[in-house]
Design a protein around this motif. Structure first.
Motif, PDB file in Angstrom:
ATOM      1  N   LYS B 270       6.647  -8.013  -0.701  1.00  0.00           N
ATOM      2  CA  LYS B 270       4.769  -8.454   0.109  1.00  0.00           C
ATOM      3  C   LYS B 270       4.631  -7.646   1.002  1.00  0.00           C
ATOM      4  O   LYS B 270       3.534  -6.460   1.254  1.00  0.00           O
ATOM      5  CB  LYS B 270       4.891  -9.542   0.730  1.00  0.00           C
ATOM      6  CG  LYS B 270       3.098 -10.600   0.888  1.00  0.00           C
ATOM      7  CD  LYS B 270       3.586 -11.426   1.176  1.00  0.00           C
ATOM      8  CE  LYS B 270       2.283 -12.678   1.838  1.00  0.00           C
ATOM      9  NZ  LYS B 270       2.221 -13.796   2.014  1.00  0.00           N
ATOM     10  N   ASN B 271       5.474  -6.514   2.234  1.00  0.00           N
ATOM     11  CA  ASN B 271       4.913  -5.742   3.207  1.00  0.00           C
ATOM     12  C   ASN B 271       5.475  -4.637   2.815  1.00  0.00           C
ATOM     13  O   ASN B 271       5.753  -3.544   3.999  1.00  0.00           O
ATOM     14  CB  ASN B 271       5.905  -5.963   4.389  1.00  0.00           C
ATOM     15  CG  ASN B 271       4.557  -7.420   4.724  1.00  0.00           C
ATOM     16  OD1 ASN B 271       3.819  -8.089   4.794  1.00  0.00           O
ATOM     17  ND2 ASN B 271       5.070  -8.799   5.287  1.00  0.00           N
ATOM     18  N   TRP B 276       1.315  -3.853  -0.934  1.00  0.00           N
ATOM     19  CA  TRP B 276       0.327  -3.382  -1.178  1.00  0.00           C
ATOM     20  C   TRP B 276      -0.215  -3.169  -2.385  1.00  0.00           C
ATOM     21  O   TRP B 276      -1.568  -3.111  -2.588  1.00  0.00           O
ATOM     22  CB  TRP B 276       0.060  -2.616   0.586  1.00  0.00           C
ATOM     23  CG  TRP B 276       0.488  -3.171   1.697  1.00  0.00           C
ATOM     24  CD1 TRP B 276       0.888  -4.569   1.734  1.00  0.00           C
ATOM     25  CD2 TRP B 276       0.479  -2.661   2.517  1.00  0.00           C
ATOM     26  NE1 TRP B 276       1.584  -4.677   3.391  1.00  0.00           N
ATOM     27  CE2 TRP B 276       1.257  -3.405   3.674  1.00  0.00           C
ATOM     28  CE3 TRP B 276       0.172  -1.458   3.277  1.00  0.00           C
ATOM     29  CZ2 TRP B 276       1.229  -2.645   4.822  1.00  0.00           C
ATOM     30  CZ3 TRP B 276       0.602  -0.504   4.509  1.00  0.00           C
ATOM     31  CH2 TRP B 276       1.125  -2.015   5.627  1.00  0.00           C
ATOM     32  N   ARG B 398      -2.976 -10.022   6.963  1.00  0.00           N
ATOM     33  CA  ARG B 398      -2.985  -9.894   8.496  1.00  0.00           C
ATOM     34  C   ARG B 398      -5.152  -9.885   8.803  1.00  0.00           C
ATOM     35  O   ARG B 398      -5.864  -9.145   8.549  1.00  0.00           O
ATOM     36  CB  ARG B 398      -3.605  -8.378   8.064  1.00  0.00           C
ATOM     37  CG  ARG B 398      -2.027  -8.431   8.033  1.00  0.00           C
ATOM     38  CD  ARG B 398      -1.146  -6.995   7.697  1.00  0.00           C
ATOM     39  NE  ARG B 398       0.418  -7.272   7.563  1.00  0.00           N
ATOM     40  CZ  ARG B 398       1.044  -6.787   8.156  1.00  0.00           C
ATOM     41  NH1 ARG B 398       1.097  -6.298   9.241  1.00  0.00           N
ATOM     42  NH2 ARG B 398       2.638  -7.121   7.887  1.00  0.00           N
TER      43      ARG B 398
END
Lengths: 302, 413
Positions: B270-271, B276, B398
């Motif tokens: 996911k990160n 992304w 975020r």
């Protein structure tokens, strides 16, 4: 001999396809207006068949009979299916108008599960014999190899229904409003169209068509069950996508193509793989023509 | 008074709807008609009461909000507990430890040597947790709506069943093979449908799922037909002989480890760069491609990785049940997994886990009301979407400069 067999299959496919087309119309109309795959549409069709079964059962057991029963059962089935479609839209879809796109889809799947189980609990999970209300016509005798009397009724009724639908959409006020909403909902609202009412009308018309299909198919196959809606719904949706979803003539064409392809495949190759032909055809057409047979390719603008 | 009247209309409307289906039952065998008027009255009354209650409570809430605005209090949306939890790393780490410990000792608490029913239920629930997390990659992160996900699960399960039967391969050899096989299928199926838009993609994947099931059902000699394949070996533990309970425990820990691995990998993905890219693709395909993201590769990787987990857990499913048949791989299962992802909150790992456990465990333990559980399940899906369309836990983003108040509209189309 061989061409005779082919013709027989073709007629069977045509009948099947016209039923798919009737259900597919409901999908495509709803999709055209609110871009929602109404998964519960197959259940509306099933409810139509059930209501017709109950009405005709009550009438036959109280001593009536004949084609009037069928007519009455069909009318009540249409009214109820429309009522259920209307309520479904109000409860399960209207609050989600502004939600992310997947939400109404999940809600639709939930509604579909709910309605199947509702009918199963309120009635029965077993197969029920649907009464034979359409008697054989004498003049159909020489053609009975290709088209039975029930099939003839199906073809005539679906054709009439589609003509009526075309007239409704082309020439009436509500039809005009529906076309306007389909083109641009915001603009339609600006020129004074009650979009909510148009959407309700779409659901009512689509559900009524599904109920007609339900009554017709039940009198052809002679049995109904609370689970029949699912497969019919998926097939009809396939037909709608095949023709180009949101496109009304496309749904009819898609239904016919699907019905004929399925019957031919089942007749010449193997009946166990009937559904594979349907879906295979769908995949093939979408890969070659991603917008469906009659659909226009949507140009993406940035 | 107008509330009363409107609620009355709603009650009457539902009584009208219930009239044929809930009141009349035609018995075609003895030619009898059963009239159940009580049903209709009950439904009408309940609909009326609910409608009235609903109207009254919305009105009260609106009044209270108006009062708050008048008093100068800002309309700040409350932060959800999940959000507060993830904002506090120390707290969330402590909670994670507790959950992990509970998961480890769970089977020892609930099972005896005779009764390991709860462990078996938990194994099937955890299998669906992995499936939910896998589909979360495809649907939640990359936004590719897949309605035939269960087919990849079937590929994994049948890979193990066939390899074990025909080539006598063991569980641990087949585990990665099942995953790779499913991944391969994902790529092969992914290629032709890359060009399709959302809804077309949905129906084509649905078609693939159905085709898989029909093929499995109809090829007797290869896949065992509708009867399926029986006698699939359980996972082996260095050749030790395990009794019934130990087998269940062993399956439990294997699938638990897989859950942990899935969580870890999805979280990292996911990160990551590719994660992304997935999310960007989900939000806006054109902008994403314009930024230089390779669409084909990104979509295919989402497809393949989602399928990979389904394949892995399919092997475990086959090994745990000893027996598979096409009935385990229906569209309803695909819909169930999809609802886990959506109910949990698209892209949210914690949410998907909670939703998966709830959706699998509740029906198991609601067997007392078994008749009504699917009815309730369907209704809950609808209600959930109406009252919390973003899922249990909305995908936490975020927040660099966003105020918490507009969190609710942060979802793409």
């Amino acid at each position: 001999m061989d061409s005779e067999y082919f013709f027989e299959l073709l007629c069977g496919g045509l009948v099947k396809g016209s039923i798919y087309a009737l259900i597919a119309l409901g999908y495509t109309m709803v999709y055209g207006i609110i871009q929602l795959i109404n998964f519960a549409h197959g259940e509306i069709y099933m409810i139509g068949a059930f209501v017709a079964f109950i009405v005709s059962g009550v009438l036959t057991l109280t001593g009536y009979g004949g084609p009037t029963v069928l007519l009455l059962a069909a009318v009540i089935a249409i009214i109820y299916a429309a009522a259920y479609g209307y309520t479904l839209e109000k409860i399960a879809y209207r609050p989600l108008r502004a939600a992310p796109r997947l939400s109404p889809l999940i809600s639709a799947i939930g509604a579909s599960i709910f309605l199947t189980n509702y009918v199963q609990l309120a009635q029965t999970p077993d197969f029920l014999p649907f009464p034979e209300l359409i008697t054989d016509f004498d003049f159909m005798e020489p053609f009975s190899r290709y088209v039975s009397s029930v099939d003839l009724v199906i073809l005539v009724v679906t054709t009439l229904t589609m003509i009526a639908l075309t007239v409704l959409i082309k020439y009436t006020r509500v039809g005009k409003a529906m076309r306007a909403t389909q083109q641009d909902a915001v603009m339609a609202r600006l020129v004074g169209i009650n979009v909510d009412r148009v959407i309700s009308a779409t659901f009512i018309i689509g559900s009524a068509l599904a109920a007609i299909a339900g009554v017709l198919i039940a009198s052809r196959t002679g049995q109904i069950n609370s689970a029949i809606g699912f497969m019919a719904g998926i097939k009809a949706f396939t037909a709608a996508v095949l023709g180009g979803i949101g496109n009304i003539p496309g749904a009819v064409l898609g239904g016919l193509v699907l019905g004929i392809a399925e019957t031919l495949g089942a007749g010449y190759i193997s009946s166990a793989y009937e559904d594979v032909f349907a879906f295979g055809l769908l995949v093939l057409i979408l890969v070659l023509r991603p917008a469906g047979l009659l659909g226009k390719a949507v140009k993406q603008k940035v | 008074m107008t509330h009363f009247k409107r609620s009355l209309v709603i009650g009457l409307w539902f009584m009208f709807l219930a009239l044929p289906l809930m009141v009349v039952r035609v018995n075609t065998l003895n030619h009898e008609i059963e009239w159940r008027w009580a049903n209709m009255l009950w439904l009408g009354f309940c609909a009326f009461a609910l409608a009235w209650f609903w109207r009254a409570s919305t009105e009260r809430r609106a009044a209270r909000q108006a009062l708050g605005v008048a008093a100068g209090r800002p309309l700040l949306a409350k932060l959800s507990w999940a959000q507060r939890l993830s904002d506090d790393p120390a707290l969330s780490r402590r909670l994670l430890l507790i959950v992990a410990a509970a998961a480890l000792i769970f089977p020892w608490v609930v099972s005896t040597s005779q009764n390991f029913y709860h462990v078996n239920i938990m194994v099937s629930a955890l299998i669906f947790v992995v499936l939910g997390l896998g589909l979360n990659i495809t649907v939640g992160l990359a936004g590719l709506l897949d309605l035939g996900y269960i087919a990849f699960f079937a590929v994994g399960a049948y890979t193990y069943a066939l390899l074990a039967r025909n080539f006598d391969l063991g569980f641990w050899t087949c585990l990665p093979l099942g995953g790779i096989m499913a991944m391969f299928f994902g790529i092969v199926l992914g290629f032709p449908i890359l060009r399709l838009r959302g809804d077309y993609l949905a129906i084509v994947t649905l078609g693939f799922g159905s085709i898989t099931k029909i093929v499995l059902e109809n090829s007797e000699e290869l896949f065992g037909g509708a009867a399926g394949i029986a006698g699939i070996p359980r996972p082996d533990l260095f050749g030790l002989v395990l009794d019934g309970r130990e087998k269940s425990l062993y399956s439990y820990y294997i699938v638990l480890a897989l859950v942990a691995l899935t969580i870890f990998v999805t979280n990292r993905l996911k990160n990551s760069r590719i994660g992304w890219a997935w999310m960007a693709l989900r939000e806006d395909e054109i902008a994403c491609v314009a930024m230089g993201v390779d669409m084909a590769r990104t979509k295919l990787s989402a497809y393949a990785l989602g399928a990979f987990w389904a394949g892995l857990v399919g092997v475990i499913f086959a090994a745990h049940n000893n027996f598979i048949n096409p009935d385990s791989f229906t569209f309803m299962d695909s819909a169930m997994i999809l609802s886990m992802v959506v109910l949990g909150g698209m892209g949210s790992i914690l949410g998907v886990i909670i939703a998966a456990l709830a959706l699998k465990l509740l029906p198991e333990y609601l067997r007392a009301v078994a008749e009504y559980r699917m009815l309730v399940f369907g209704a809950v899906m609808v209600l959930m979407m109406i009252f919390r369309p973003q899922g249990l836990i909305s995908n936490l983003r975020r927040k660099y400069e966003r105020a918490p108040a507009d969190e609710s509209d942060g979802h793409g189309k």
